[in-house]
Design an enzyme around this catalytic site. Structure first.
Site: not given
Length: 136
Positions: A58, A108
């Site tokens: 992840e 972002e």
């Protein structure tokens, strides 16, 4: 009838260092999907995967960083911690080098010094998790 259990997730507090081992800050992501806001990078554990492997996967998928797991911060299991469904998060402290880049469901990626973390913009229970990290 199958057994119903909470979803298992992993979150990684990534401490980012430069090539001289100077601490640059921790990595947070701006979420692309609801709930919107800043979050500790993380995601769900796949069937057949250990929480450690899920964390490494992840972190790479969301920040493009290869992390080293330093230890377990804690397990967060308040049924109300995720507005979508009951999620249990195994939260690790990690270390990484390099430049993070937003990937997958991160809009972002941002680096924050500990004293600059905008706690009011964090989603889920991530403000509590980061306060636990700072106070540990």
């Amino acid at each position: 009838m199958g057994i119903k259990t909470p979803y298992v997730a992993v979150d990684g507090i990534i401490q980012l260092f430069d090539s001289n081992d100077n601490f640059r800050g921790i990595v947070l992501i701006e979420r692309k999907n609801p709930p919107y806001g800043l979050a500790i990078p993380g995601g769900f554990v796949d069937v057949g995967e250990s929480v450690e492997d899920a964390l490494i996967r992840e972190m790479k998928e969301e920040t493009d960083l290869d992390v080293e797991i330093l230890g377990l911060l804690g397990v967060y299991s308040d049924p109300a911690r995720d507005p979508r469904f009951h999620t249990v998060s195994v939260t690790f402290i990690c270390k990484a080098y390099g430049e993070p880049k937003a990937q997958s469901d991160a809009k972002e990626v941002k680096i924050f010094k500990l004293e600059e973390i905008p706690f009011d913009k964090l989603v889920f229970d991530h403000a509590k998790i980061l306060k636990d990290f700072i106070l540990r």
